[in-house]
Design a protein around this motif. Sequence first.
Motif, PDB file in Angstrom:
ATOM      1  N   GLY A  93     -31.325  79.487  56.974  1.00 27.99           N
ATOM      2  CA  GLY A  93     -31.675  78.076  57.057  1.00 27.99           C
ATOM      3  C   GLY A  93     -30.768  77.315  57.996  1.00 27.99           C
ATOM      4  N   THR A  94     -29.467  77.581  57.930  1.00 27.62           N
ATOM      5  CA  THR A  94     -28.522  76.880  58.794  1.00 27.62           C
ATOM      6  C   THR A  94     -28.598  77.387  60.227  1.00 27.62           C
ATOM      7  OG1 THR A  94     -27.057  76.572  56.899  1.00 27.62           O
ATOM      8  CG2 THR A  94     -26.101  76.271  59.081  1.00 27.62           C
ATOM      9  N   VAL A  95     -28.720  78.703  60.405  1.00 25.07           N
ATOM     10  CA  VAL A  95     -28.843  79.269  61.753  1.00 25.07           C
ATOM     11  C   VAL A  95     -30.086  78.726  62.446  1.00 25.07           C
ATOM     12  CG1 VAL A  95     -29.278  81.405  63.017  1.00 25.07           C
ATOM     13  CG2 VAL A  95     -27.497  81.337  61.251  1.00 25.07           C
ATOM     14  N   ASN A  96     -31.164  78.594  61.711  1.00 27.62           N
ATOM     15  CA  ASN A  96     -32.401  78.077  62.306  1.00 27.62           C
ATOM     16  C   ASN A  96     -32.266  76.610  62.705  1.00 27.62           C
ATOM     17  OD1 ASN A  96     -33.554  80.562  61.931  1.00 27.62           O
ATOM     18  ND2 ASN A  96     -34.694  79.994  60.100  1.00 27.62           N
ATOM     19  N   ASP A  97     -31.534  75.832  61.919  1.00 25.82           N
ATOM     20  CA  ASP A  97     -31.285  74.445  62.304  1.00 25.82           C
ATOM     21  C   ASP A  97     -30.554  74.376  63.636  1.00 25.82           C
ATOM     22  OD1 ASP A  97     -32.542  73.392  60.103  1.00 25.82           O
ATOM     23  OD2 ASP A  97     -30.698  73.091  58.955  1.00 25.82           O
ATOM     24  N   LEU A  98     -29.591  75.253  63.821  1.00 24.58           N
ATOM     25  CA  LEU A  98     -28.879  75.294  65.102  1.00 24.58           C
ATOM     26  C   LEU A  98     -29.799  75.702  66.236  1.00 24.58           C
ATOM     27  CD1 LEU A  98     -25.538  77.005  63.988  1.00 24.58           C
ATOM     28  CD2 LEU A  98     -25.907  74.585  64.491  1.00 24.58           C
ATOM     29  N   ALA A  99     -30.660  76.674  65.964  1.00 21.29           N
ATOM     30  CA  ALA A  99     -31.574  77.160  67.000  1.00 21.29           C
ATOM     31  C   ALA A  99     -32.497  76.050  67.488  1.00 21.29           C
ATOM     32  CB  ALA A  99     -32.399  78.336  66.465  1.00 21.29           C
ATOM     33  N   MET A 100     -32.850  75.113  66.604  1.00 20.60           N
ATOM     34  CA  MET A 100     -33.733  74.020  67.004  1.00 20.60           C
ATOM     35  C   MET A 100     -33.050  73.054  67.963  1.00 20.60           C
ATOM     36  SD  MET A 100     -36.531  74.883  65.619  1.00 20.60           S
ATOM     37  CE  MET A 100     -35.930  76.589  65.838  1.00 20.60           C
ATOM     38  N   SER A 101     -31.725  73.198  68.112  1.00 23.10           N
ATOM     39  CA  SER A 101     -30.993  72.427  69.111  1.00 23.10           C
ATOM     40  C   SER A 101     -30.660  73.271  70.331  1.00 23.10           C
ATOM     41  CB  SER A 101     -29.689  71.876  68.503  1.00 23.10           C
ATOM     42  OG  SER A 101     -29.952  70.977  67.456  1.00 23.10           O
ATOM     43  N   GLY A 102     -31.221  74.485  70.374  1.00 23.61           N
ATOM     44  CA  GLY A 102     -30.934  75.374  71.489  1.00 23.61           C
ATOM     45  C   GLY A 102     -29.577  76.026  71.411  1.00 23.61           C
ATOM     46  N   ALA A 103     -28.975  76.039  70.226  1.00 24.23           N
ATOM     47  CA  ALA A 103     -27.628  76.590  70.064  1.00 24.23           C
ATOM     48  C   ALA A 103     -27.668  77.936  69.373  1.00 24.23           C
ATOM     49  CB  ALA A 103     -26.773  75.622  69.249  1.00 24.23           C
ATOM     50  N   GLU A 104     -26.622  78.724  69.586  1.00 24.99           N
ATOM     51  CA  GLU A 104     -26.453  79.995  68.896  1.00 24.99           C
ATOM     52  C   GLU A 104     -25.277  79.884  67.939  1.00 24.99           C
ATOM     53  OE1 GLU A 104     -26.020  83.181  71.623  1.00 24.99           O
ATOM     54  OE2 GLU A 104     -27.995  82.898  72.552  1.00 24.99           O
ATOM     55  N   ALA A 105     -25.413  80.481  66.767  1.00 19.76           N
ATOM     56  CA  ALA A 105     -24.371  80.375  65.750  1.00 19.76           C
ATOM     57  C   ALA A 105     -23.141  81.178  66.149  1.00 19.76           C
ATOM     58  CB  ALA A 105     -24.904  80.879  64.411  1.00 19.76           C
ATOM     59  N   ALA A 106     -21.986  80.518  66.099  1.00 18.02           N
ATOM     60  CA  ALA A 106     -20.718  81.190  66.354  1.00 18.02           C
ATOM     61  C   ALA A 106     -19.900  81.313  65.070  1.00 18.02           C
ATOM     62  CB  ALA A 106     -19.920  80.424  67.416  1.00 18.02           C
ATOM     63  N   TYR A 107     -20.045  80.338  64.187  1.00 15.89           N
ATOM     64  CA  TYR A 107     -19.313  80.334  62.925  1.00 15.89           C
ATOM     65  C   TYR A 107     -20.238  79.808  61.830  1.00 15.89           C
ATOM     66  CZ  TYR A 107     -15.357  80.464  66.163  1.00 15.89           C
ATOM     67  OH  TYR A 107     -14.498  80.797  67.175  1.00 15.89           O
ATOM     68  N   LEU A 108     -19.869  80.116  60.601  1.00 16.15           N
ATOM     69  CA  LEU A 108     -20.606  79.605  59.438  1.00 16.15           C
ATOM     70  C   LEU A 108     -19.694  78.706  58.618  1.00 16.15           C
ATOM     71  CD1 LEU A 108     -22.559  82.731  58.132  1.00 16.15           C
ATOM     72  CD2 LEU A 108     -23.535  80.700  59.209  1.00 16.15           C
ATOM     73  N   SER A 109     -20.171  77.507  58.308  1.00 18.64           N
ATOM     74  CA  SER A 109     -19.484  76.678  57.329  1.00 18.64           C
ATOM     75  C   SER A 109     -19.905  77.147  55.940  1.00 18.64           C
ATOM     76  CB  SER A 109     -19.835  75.200  57.530  1.00 18.64           C
ATOM     77  OG  SER A 109     -21.214  74.994  57.328  1.00 18.64           O
ATOM     78  N   CYS A 110     -19.182  76.721  54.949  1.00 19.70           N
ATOM     79  CA  CYS A 110     -19.462  77.225  53.601  1.00 19.70           C
ATOM     80  C   CYS A 110     -19.498  76.059  52.620  1.00 19.70           C
ATOM     81  CB  CYS A 110     -18.389  78.223  53.176  1.00 19.70           C
ATOM     82  SG  CYS A 110     -18.731  79.058  51.617  1.00 19.70           S
ATOM     83  N   GLY A 111     -20.586  75.946  51.868  1.00  9.89           N
ATOM     84  CA  GLY A 111     -20.700  74.946  50.818  1.00  9.89           C
ATOM     85  C   GLY A 111     -21.093  75.628  49.525  1.00  9.89           C
ATOM     86  N   PHE A 112     -20.649  75.097  48.407  1.00 12.76           N
ATOM     87  CA  PHE A 112     -20.925  75.709  47.106  1.00 12.76           C
ATOM     88  C   PHE A 112     -21.618  74.713  46.187  1.00 12.76           C
ATOM     89  CE2 PHE A 112     -17.349  78.124  48.707  1.00 12.76           C
ATOM     90  CZ  PHE A 112     -17.694  79.435  48.404  1.00 12.76           C
ATOM     91  N   ILE A 113     -22.658  75.162  45.523  1.00 11.82           N
ATOM     92  CA  ILE A 113     -23.235  74.442  44.401  1.00 11.82           C
ATOM     93  C   ILE A 113     -22.997  75.319  43.190  1.00 11.82           C
ATOM     94  CG2 ILE A 113     -25.342  73.560  43.342  1.00 11.82           C
ATOM     95  CD1 ILE A 113     -26.421  73.060  46.127  1.00 11.82           C
ATOM     96  N   LEU A 114     -22.103  74.883  42.311  1.00 16.54           N
ATOM     97  CA  LEU A 114     -21.710  75.694  41.168  1.00 16.54           C
ATOM     98  C   LEU A 114     -22.581  75.325  39.984  1.00 16.54           C
ATOM     99  CD1 LEU A 114     -17.841  75.538  41.570  1.00 16.54           C
ATOM    100  CD2 LEU A 114     -19.445  77.259  42.424  1.00 16.54           C
TER     101      LEU A 114
END
Length: 293
Positions: A93-114
Amino acid sequence: MSDTALDITGWTCPAPLRDRPRVVMGHGGGGALSAELVQHLFAPAFGGDVLAQLGDSAALTLGGVRLAFSTDSYVVRPLFFPGGSIGDLAVNGTVNDLAMSGAEAAYLSCGFILEEGVVPGDVVIVSGEIGLHGVAIMSVREGLEFGVDVQSDCAALGGLVRSMLAVTPDLHVLRDPTRGGLAASLNEIAAASGTGVVIHEGRVPVPAAVANACAILGLDPLYVANEGKLVAFVPREHADAVLDAMRAHPLGRRAAVIGEAVDAHPGLVVARTVLGGTRVVDLPIGEQLPRIC
């Protein structure tokens, strides 16, 4: 009323009210409420030309380098489904959001829903005598006397919780049973977790003054408010150690194991009486007492 039949073929369901004082589930649905939440809350609060574009990711220039950034968090049930899992969603989901801006993923941020969770077999512990706050407020406000001075249990529970967490961080649920009392909190937990809860009435610590007041007024102590108590769902293997830690703290000296989570009757709380019977402890329709907390 007229005998003419109503033509309901052209009826439509009205849109939900959008002027809401708090976030509701509909704000996460991706529709009009989601858009309004972003436009009227987040955009004014954080501002800036980048956010105003409302794209799938934020495209910005830092240090002469053009970057795109997006982060998201996901919940789904079941966690594993045909074709993927929540892990696939979190990455794709996050990688695809970046792709819609013409970008390639270099790093992943991390969020938690506990997720708050109860499992069958958990032990239910209450930190002390229940009903004191409700009876104390009622006795003063209504001018009632029960033959003994009843003091509210109002107290800050942070220190008690720290003592419990020092034993194990694996405390599945903590809840302070305020309005609606212990019964309301147990019902909320049972409904949210999809498990049943069984309590033993004879093990619930009810001080004599509260029991007498409730007997006179026709109230159930399980529904009387507290302001300095907590109820905990603890894995059975840690229950004894957690109970010892609670009893060593001033606010947990009368802590007691009062029941357990079970597979049977999911979402329902039942009490086993001292006479050997069983009764349903339902969620209160209203408040037994006028607003006291």
